[in-house]
Every structure is written in structure tokens, then in C-alpha cells.
Enzyme design. Structure first.
Site, PDB file in Angstrom:
ATOM      1  N   ARG A  62       0.880  -1.166  -0.166  1.00 10.27           N
ATOM      2  CA  ARG A  62      -0.050   0.051   0.104  1.00 10.27           C
ATOM      3  C   ARG A  62       1.005   1.128  -0.006  1.00 10.27           C
ATOM      4  NH1 ARG A  62      -2.742   1.302   4.211  1.00 10.27           N
ATOM      5  NH2 ARG A  62      -4.172   2.460   3.039  1.00 10.27           N
ATOM      6  N   LYS A 127       2.317  -7.426  12.269  1.00 13.48           N
ATOM      7  CA  LYS A 127       1.479  -7.831  10.846  1.00 13.48           C
ATOM      8  C   LYS A 127       2.080  -9.030  10.246  1.00 13.48           C
ATOM      9  CE  LYS A 127       0.951  -5.273   6.344  1.00 13.48           C
ATOM     10  NZ  LYS A 127       0.817  -4.093   5.897  1.00 13.48           N
ATOM     11  N   ARG A 261      -2.167   4.501  12.511  1.00 17.54           N
ATOM     12  CA  ARG A 261      -1.044   4.060  13.521  1.00 17.54           C
ATOM     13  C   ARG A 261      -1.412   4.236  14.973  1.00 17.54           C
ATOM     14  NH1 ARG A 261       3.416   1.814  11.187  1.00 17.54           N
ATOM     15  NH2 ARG A 261       3.505   2.686   9.135  1.00 17.54           N
TER      16      ARG A 261
HETATM   17  C1  BTN Z   1       0.178  -4.036   2.156  1.00 23.85           C
HETATM   18  O1  BTN Z   1       0.955  -2.950   1.903  1.00 23.85           O
HETATM   19  O2  BTN Z   1      -0.097  -4.326   3.446  1.00 23.85           O
HETATM   20  C2  BTN Z   1      -0.387  -4.731   1.022  1.00 23.85           C
HETATM   21  C3  BTN Z   1       0.637  -5.843   0.595  1.00 23.85           C
HETATM   22  C4  BTN Z   1       0.160  -6.482  -0.571  1.00 23.85           C
HETATM   23  C5  BTN Z   1       1.020  -7.629  -1.150  1.00 23.85           C
HETATM   24  C6  BTN Z   1       0.598  -8.519  -2.165  1.00 23.85           C
HETATM   25  S1  BTN Z   1       1.383  -9.892  -2.598  1.00 23.85           S
HETATM   26  C7  BTN Z   1       0.638 -10.268  -3.981  1.00 23.85           C
HETATM   27  C8  BTN Z   1       0.179  -9.302  -4.624  1.00 23.85           C
HETATM   28  N1  BTN Z   1       0.918  -8.647  -5.519  1.00 23.85           N
HETATM   29  C9  BTN Z   1       1.531  -7.481  -5.086  1.00 23.85           C
HETATM   30  O3  BTN Z   1       2.455  -6.971  -5.740  1.00 23.85           O
HETATM   31  N2  BTN Z   1       1.244  -7.187  -4.094  1.00 23.85           N
HETATM   32  C10 BTN Z   1       0.047  -7.884  -3.409  1.00 23.85           C
END
Ligand code: BTN
Length: 264
Positions: A62, A127, A261
Site C-alpha cells: 500500500r 503484521k 497507527r
Molecule cells: C500492504 O501493503 O499491506 C499490502 C501488501 C499486498 C502484497 C500482495 S503480495 C501479492 C500481491 N502482489 C503484489 O504486488 N502485492 C500483493
């Protein structure tokens, strides 16, 4: 290490889910499973598509962050599907996916999953994974929504060193579900929940989401790009917006650019 196997993942799907899955791509390496599916097909294309990869060279998180994606260690999964909805409904859909992930975890006996608004998957207050929705299309036609899910299963130490917040993995909690089984369970719950969402919207998931809410009634810090402020998290409304109580007034927080946060 259990490598990903298309047949094992498909065999783990109930017939009703397997029948809806148009294609499953199992890749050794990709820049991002989300990017792969976003470009695999234009909006309104046929059916549900899914993609898993052993490693991502440019995994997306994100707010422009990267997602640490070492080979064979964790799960990187994306599902794409068309939704006819207003773009404002995307928030509710992304929270719905959190509920689906929690259901999948429960089904493999991982208890204690919590969700931190909007999209963090937590275990033991740290997390465990994240969810990133990306979309294309719209403007009158259906949206093609790619739901990306990353779950830490057995993060190697050198991978974990690159994560900028407290994190955990399933192995640290004594859970060893098998990557193919976890992929099947997540796919199943995400596809079923997506169908329910099309029927009912987020409202039908709201109560379950609030039972998983890691921030409920806690003092939190809301960080925007330009400013930050403190308030008390009071759950979410029917659209999935965070309800933040500031000086006795409840505010709806909708912007995807704002992270939450906990206050120190
Ligand atoms: C976050 O930042 O919390 C979201 C992370 C999401 C990661 C997943 S892994 C599979 C899919 N492909 C990506 O490039 N990102 C999501």
C-alpha cells in the site's frame, strides 16, 4: 520447502469455486502478481483469474511501498474479477477481503487473526500479511478489480530485515499449513466472499469485520501525507469508512492515502 503446484491448489478448491475460476497462473518469478493480472486482460473480460508466484521482484504494498517477497517462503496471491459498482464501494470490498482472509485462516486452525483498518492482517499484534486492491476500467462499464494478498509463512531473517514495521509469520506461531493448502483456502474464501459482496455489499460483512477489528475503541494516530491527528477508532460504517472520534465528534475516514497507527 513446499513449492507451489497448480494441480494441488486446484484440487483443494470446492467444485463450486473451481467452476468459477477461469485460469490459475502459477509462476516461478514475476514482478508483481497484481501487475500480472491487471495487464492479463481488459475490464469486462471473462471470469475470475488467479495468480500465485514463488517470488516477486517488485511486489507492491500500500501507499507505494514495496512488499518483501523472498522465494518459496511466503504466499503471494492475486485474484481478478469484474464488479459492477461505484468506485466508492471499493473500500467495502477491500474490508470484505480481510474478512475472507480471516475465515481462511480459521479454517486451517490459525486462531486470533485481527484486522487493522484498512487492510492489515495481524497476528499477535504484528503484521502477518496485507491486502492491496487495484482496479482498471469503470467509466460506465464494470471495474476489473485485482485483489492481492501477501501472507508471511516462513520469512527468512534477511527478508524480514527489510520490513519497516513489526511483523510476524505463521511459523512463529507454530502454524505450518503448507503453501498449496493455504493458497486453496484463501482462493476459496476470497471467491466466495466476492460473490456474497456482489449480492449484498459490505453491510453483510460489517459485523464480522468489527469482531476482528484490532483498533476498536483504541486511541489511534491518523497519518495523512501532510498532517496527522489523534482520535479513538470506533469501528467502520456501512461503506467501510473508519469512524474516528475526535473531540467527541465522529468523522468518516475514507481516504486510502491515510494510514492508521496506534498512538505511543
Ligand atoms: C500492504 O501493503 O499491506 C499490502 C501488501 C499486498 C502484497 C500482495 S503480495 C501479492 C500481491 N502482489 C503484489 O504486488 N502485492 C500483493
Amino acid at each position: 520447502m513446499e513449492l507451489l503446484d497448480e494441480q494441488r491448489i486446484l484440487n483443494g478448491l470446492p467444485a463450486v469455486v473451481r467452476g468459477q475460476l477461469h485460469a490459475l497462473s502459477v509462476l516461478r518469478e514475476v514482478d508483481s502478481t497484481n501487475r500480472f493480472l491487471l495487464e492479463a486482460e481488459g475490464p469486462g473480460g471473462a471470469g475470475i483469474q488467479a495468480c500465485v508466484a514463488e517470488t516477486q521482484t517488485a511486489g507492491r504494498g500500500r501507499r507505494g511501498r514495496s512488499w518483501v517477497s523472498p522465494f518459496g517462503a511466503n504466499l503471494y496471491l492475486s485474484v481478478s474479477r469484474s464488479f459492477s459498482m461505484q468506485s466508492e464501494s471499493l473500500q467495502g470490498l477491500s474490508l470484505t477481503v480481510g474478512v475472507a482472509v480471516a475465515r481462511a485462516m480459521r479454517s486451517i486452525d490459525v486462531q486470533g487473526i485481527a484486522l487493522k483498518w484498512p487492510n492489515d492482517i495481524q497476528l499477535g499484534g504484528k503484521k502477518l500479511g496485507g491486502i492491496l486492491l487495484e482496479m482498471s476500467g469503470g467509466s460506465g462499464g464494470p471495474w476489473r478489480v485485482v485483489t492481492g494478498i501477501g501472507v508471511n509463512i516462513h520469512m527468512p531473517e534477511d527478508g524480514g530485515a527489510n520490513i519497516d514495521q513489526p511483523w510476524t509469520d505463521l511459523a512463529s506461531h507454530g502454524a505450518h499449513p503448507g503453501r498449496n493448502r493455504l493458497a486453496s483456502r484463501l482462493l476459496t474464501e476470497v471467491i466466495i466472499a466476492g460473490g456474497e459482496f456482489i449480492e449484498t455489499g459490505f453491510e453483510a460483512f460489517r459485523r464480522e469485520w468489527e469482531l476482528l477489528d484490532a483498533l476498536h475503541d483504541r486511541e489511534v494516530m491518523l497519518q495523512g501525507d501532510a498532517s496527522s491527528r489523534r482520535g479513538i477508532a470506533r469501528g467502520v460504517d456501512a461503506t467501510g469508512a473508519l469512524l474516528l472520534e475526535v473531540d467527541g465528534q465522529r468523522e468518516r475516514i475514507v481516504s486510502g492515502d491515510i494510514s492508521v497507527r496506534e498512538a505511543r
